[in-house]
Motif scaffolding. Structure first.
Motif, PDB file in Angstrom:
ATOM      1  N   MET A  13      -6.863  -8.795  13.181  1.00  0.00           N
ATOM      2  CA  MET A  13      -5.868  -7.767  13.478  1.00  0.00           C
ATOM      3  C   MET A  13      -4.847  -7.673  12.352  1.00  0.00           C
ATOM      4  O   MET A  13      -4.441  -6.576  11.964  1.00  0.00           O
ATOM      5  CB  MET A  13      -5.187  -8.061  14.821  1.00  0.00           C
ATOM      6  CG  MET A  13      -4.243  -6.982  15.267  1.00  0.00           C
ATOM      7  SD  MET A  13      -5.089  -5.392  15.500  1.00  0.00           S
ATOM      8  CE  MET A  13      -3.696  -4.390  15.983  1.00  0.00           C
ATOM      9  N   GLN A  14      -4.436  -8.805  11.815  1.00  0.00           N
ATOM     10  CA  GLN A  14      -3.491  -8.786  10.700  1.00  0.00           C
ATOM     11  C   GLN A  14      -4.136  -8.174   9.454  1.00  0.00           C
ATOM     12  O   GLN A  14      -3.480  -7.427   8.720  1.00  0.00           O
ATOM     13  CB  GLN A  14      -2.970 -10.197  10.422  1.00  0.00           C
ATOM     14  CG  GLN A  14      -2.043 -10.669  11.529  1.00  0.00           C
ATOM     15  CD  GLN A  14      -1.616 -12.107  11.361  1.00  0.00           C
ATOM     16  OE1 GLN A  14      -2.399 -12.971  10.961  1.00  0.00           O
ATOM     17  NE2 GLN A  14      -0.356 -12.367  11.673  1.00  0.00           N
ATOM     18  N   ALA A  15      -5.413  -8.453   9.236  1.00  0.00           N
ATOM     19  CA  ALA A  15      -6.122  -7.856   8.106  1.00  0.00           C
ATOM     20  C   ALA A  15      -6.231  -6.345   8.305  1.00  0.00           C
ATOM     21  O   ALA A  15      -6.059  -5.571   7.348  1.00  0.00           O
ATOM     22  CB  ALA A  15      -7.511  -8.483   7.953  1.00  0.00           C
ATOM     23  N   TYR A  16      -6.491  -5.923   9.526  1.00  0.00           N
ATOM     24  CA  TYR A  16      -6.556  -4.488   9.803  1.00  0.00           C
ATOM     25  C   TYR A  16      -5.202  -3.832   9.544  1.00  0.00           C
ATOM     26  O   TYR A  16      -5.131  -2.739   8.965  1.00  0.00           O
ATOM     27  CB  TYR A  16      -7.020  -4.222  11.231  1.00  0.00           C
ATOM     28  CG  TYR A  16      -6.897  -2.769  11.597  1.00  0.00           C
ATOM     29  CD1 TYR A  16      -7.630  -1.801  10.908  1.00  0.00           C
ATOM     30  CD2 TYR A  16      -6.031  -2.351  12.592  1.00  0.00           C
ATOM     31  CE1 TYR A  16      -7.498  -0.457  11.221  1.00  0.00           C
ATOM     32  CE2 TYR A  16      -5.903  -1.018  12.908  1.00  0.00           C
ATOM     33  CZ  TYR A  16      -6.625  -0.076  12.214  1.00  0.00           C
ATOM     34  OH  TYR A  16      -6.491   1.254  12.516  1.00  0.00           O
ATOM     35  N   ALA A  17      -4.132  -4.504   9.947  1.00  0.00           N
ATOM     36  CA  ALA A  17      -2.785  -3.969   9.718  1.00  0.00           C
ATOM     37  C   ALA A  17      -2.513  -3.775   8.229  1.00  0.00           C
ATOM     38  O   ALA A  17      -1.734  -2.898   7.841  1.00  0.00           O
ATOM     39  CB  ALA A  17      -1.736  -4.885  10.341  1.00  0.00           C
ATOM     40  N   ARG A  18      -3.184  -4.578   7.406  1.00  0.00           N
ATOM     41  CA  ARG A  18      -3.034  -4.447   5.945  1.00  0.00           C
ATOM     42  C   ARG A  18      -4.015  -3.420   5.373  1.00  0.00           C
ATOM     43  O   ARG A  18      -4.061  -3.226   4.163  1.00  0.00           O
ATOM     44  CB  ARG A  18      -3.243  -5.796   5.270  1.00  0.00           C
ATOM     45  CG  ARG A  18      -2.144  -6.814   5.575  1.00  0.00           C
ATOM     46  CD  ARG A  18      -2.293  -8.089   4.738  1.00  0.00           C
ATOM     47  NE  ARG A  18      -3.567  -8.765   4.906  1.00  0.00           N
ATOM     48  CZ  ARG A  18      -3.845  -9.682   5.826  1.00  0.00           C
ATOM     49  NH1 ARG A  18      -2.908 -10.042   6.690  1.00  0.00           N
ATOM     50  NH2 ARG A  18      -5.035 -10.246   5.892  1.00  0.00           N
ATOM     51  N   GLY A  19      -4.819  -2.781   6.234  1.00  0.00           N
ATOM     52  CA  GLY A  19      -5.695  -1.720   5.775  1.00  0.00           C
ATOM     53  C   GLY A  19      -7.181  -2.044   5.718  1.00  0.00           C
ATOM     54  O   GLY A  19      -7.969  -1.223   5.261  1.00  0.00           O
ATOM     55  N   ASP A  20      -7.586  -3.208   6.199  1.00  0.00           N
ATOM     56  CA  ASP A  20      -8.986  -3.603   6.155  1.00  0.00           C
ATOM     57  C   ASP A  20      -9.734  -3.012   7.360  1.00  0.00           C
ATOM     58  O   ASP A  20      -9.667  -3.535   8.476  1.00  0.00           O
ATOM     59  CB  ASP A  20      -9.091  -5.128   6.159  1.00  0.00           C
ATOM     60  CG  ASP A  20     -10.518  -5.641   6.061  1.00  0.00           C
ATOM     61  OD1 ASP A  20     -11.471  -4.839   6.160  1.00  0.00           O
ATOM     62  OD2 ASP A  20     -10.675  -6.862   5.892  1.00  0.00           O
ATOM     63  N   MET A  21     -10.469  -1.916   7.129  1.00  0.00           N
ATOM     64  CA  MET A  21     -11.191  -1.248   8.213  1.00  0.00           C
ATOM     65  C   MET A  21     -12.327  -2.111   8.773  1.00  0.00           C
ATOM     66  O   MET A  21     -12.671  -2.009   9.947  1.00  0.00           O
ATOM     67  CB  MET A  21     -11.755   0.096   7.743  1.00  0.00           C
ATOM     68  CG  MET A  21     -10.688   1.172   7.614  1.00  0.00           C
ATOM     69  SD  MET A  21      -9.746   1.452   9.138  1.00  0.00           S
ATOM     70  CE  MET A  21     -11.025   2.032  10.225  1.00  0.00           C
ATOM     71  N   GLU A  68       2.206  -8.782  15.880  1.00  0.00           N
ATOM     72  CA  GLU A  68       2.504 -10.181  15.568  1.00  0.00           C
ATOM     73  C   GLU A  68       1.793 -11.024  16.608  1.00  0.00           C
ATOM     74  O   GLU A  68       1.961 -10.793  17.802  1.00  0.00           O
ATOM     75  CB  GLU A  68       4.009 -10.448  15.617  1.00  0.00           C
ATOM     76  CG  GLU A  68       4.786  -9.745  14.528  1.00  0.00           C
ATOM     77  CD  GLU A  68       6.270 -10.067  14.601  1.00  0.00           C
ATOM     78  OE1 GLU A  68       6.632 -11.167  15.073  1.00  0.00           O
ATOM     79  OE2 GLU A  68       7.054  -9.209  14.205  1.00  0.00           O
ATOM     80  N   PRO A  69       1.003 -12.003  16.172  1.00  0.00           N
ATOM     81  CA  PRO A  69       0.221 -12.794  17.143  1.00  0.00           C
ATOM     82  C   PRO A  69       1.085 -13.753  17.953  1.00  0.00           C
ATOM     83  O   PRO A  69       1.212 -14.917  17.638  1.00  0.00           O
ATOM     84  CB  PRO A  69      -0.786 -13.537  16.262  1.00  0.00           C
ATOM     85  CG  PRO A  69      -0.189 -13.550  14.904  1.00  0.00           C
ATOM     86  CD  PRO A  69       0.693 -12.355  14.800  1.00  0.00           C
ATOM     87  N   ARG A  70       1.672 -13.237  19.031  1.00  0.00           N
ATOM     88  CA  ARG A  70       2.472 -14.065  19.940  1.00  0.00           C
ATOM     89  C   ARG A  70       1.608 -14.644  21.046  1.00  0.00           C
ATOM     90  O   ARG A  70       2.005 -15.569  21.739  1.00  0.00           O
ATOM     91  CB  ARG A  70       3.588 -13.229  20.551  1.00  0.00           C
ATOM     92  CG  ARG A  70       4.583 -12.763  19.521  1.00  0.00           C
ATOM     93  CD  ARG A  70       5.753 -12.061  20.181  1.00  0.00           C
ATOM     94  NE  ARG A  70       6.565 -11.449  19.143  1.00  0.00           N
ATOM     95  CZ  ARG A  70       6.885 -10.185  19.099  1.00  0.00           C
ATOM     96  NH1 ARG A  70       6.481  -9.373  20.052  1.00  0.00           N
ATOM     97  NH2 ARG A  70       7.620  -9.711  18.119  1.00  0.00           N
ATOM     98  N   ALA A  71       0.457 -14.032  21.246  1.00  0.00           N
ATOM     99  CA  ALA A  71      -0.527 -14.481  22.242  1.00  0.00           C
ATOM    100  C   ALA A  71      -1.896 -14.225  21.632  1.00  0.00           C
ATOM    101  O   ALA A  71      -2.003 -13.647  20.556  1.00  0.00           O
ATOM    102  CB  ALA A  71      -0.364 -13.689  23.536  1.00  0.00           C
ATOM    103  N   LYS A  72      -2.931 -14.633  22.344  1.00  0.00           N
ATOM    104  CA  LYS A  72      -4.271 -14.326  21.859  1.00  0.00           C
ATOM    105  C   LYS A  72      -4.440 -12.812  21.792  1.00  0.00           C
ATOM    106  O   LYS A  72      -3.939 -12.081  22.655  1.00  0.00           O
ATOM    107  CB  LYS A  72      -5.332 -14.895  22.805  1.00  0.00           C
ATOM    108  CG  LYS A  72      -5.463 -16.380  22.762  1.00  0.00           C
ATOM    109  CD  LYS A  72      -6.581 -16.807  23.700  1.00  0.00           C
ATOM    110  CE  LYS A  72      -6.754 -18.306  23.679  1.00  0.00           C
ATOM    111  NZ  LYS A  72      -7.825 -18.709  24.603  1.00  0.00           N
TER     112      LYS A  72
END
Length: 191
Positions: A13-21, A68-72
């Motif tokens: 999810m963090q990688a996607y947020a940086r633009g990784d489709m 932000e990964p606050r949970a799974k």
């Protein structure tokens, strides 16, 4: 690639947020079917489930920059699905019945009945049991049905169910226990 090399949902999810489709595609591949089954069995209409789940994935896309990964990730995703269904139920008065016909014209109980090499009597028993289970699931209070489906379809723990539904751990545990007890009673009555 070993399990240790496989990125976690949160990392994806963090990688996607940086633009990784490709990261989004991996998340979608991992979670699309369980989310759809949870929503479909909650709203009992495949076309509506498609629409609601599409809204859930659009929400994932919209919230990606702030994620932000606050949970799974799975808990967060099913929380989005839960909120989308709550929004839908608030605006709708009529709900589809579990015995309504599916898109291909077959009743849901028929689809749940086990195919086997047994004769017509055994298949009839299987369909009757499937229908009884669906009826019992539909008769559960909404909060109990949701707790049961989150565990059965999403494989969530009690803590994750509590977090997803905004209930306390004890409340989630009670809802799940009552749902199981009612479903067990139904199955025992048909045994």
């Amino acid at each position: 690639m070993t399990a240790a090399d496989t990125p976690s949902d949160e990392e994806l999810m963090q990688a996607y947020a940086r633009g990784d489709m490709h990261a989004f595609e991996a998340l979608y591949d991992r979670h699309a079917l369980p989310v759809w089954r949870f929503v479909q069995r909650s709203v009992q209409n495949a076309a509506l489930a498609d629409d609601l789940v599409q809204d859930v994935w659009f929400s994932v896309v919209r919230h990606a920059p702030q994620y932000e990964p606050r949970a799974k990730f799975r808990t967060w995703l099913f929380t989005l699905a839960h909120h989308r269904m709550v929004d839908h139920w608030r605006t709708q008065k009529n709900h589809a019945s579990l015995d309504a016909e599916s898109e291909d014209g077959s009743a849901l109980a028929e689809m749940l009945a086990a195919e086997s090499g047994f004769g017509p009597e055994r298949r009839l028993d299987s369909r009757e049991l499937a229908q009884a289970l669906l009826d019992a699931l539909a008769a559960l209070p909404e909060v109990q049905r949701e707790a049961f489906l989150l565990q059965a379809e999403a494989g969530m723990s009690l803590a994750e169910i509590a977090q997803t539904t905004g209930a306390s751990m004890e409340t989630a545990k009670s809802r799940l226990r009552y749902a199981r007890a009612r479903l067990r009673e139904t199955l025992e009555a048909h045994a």
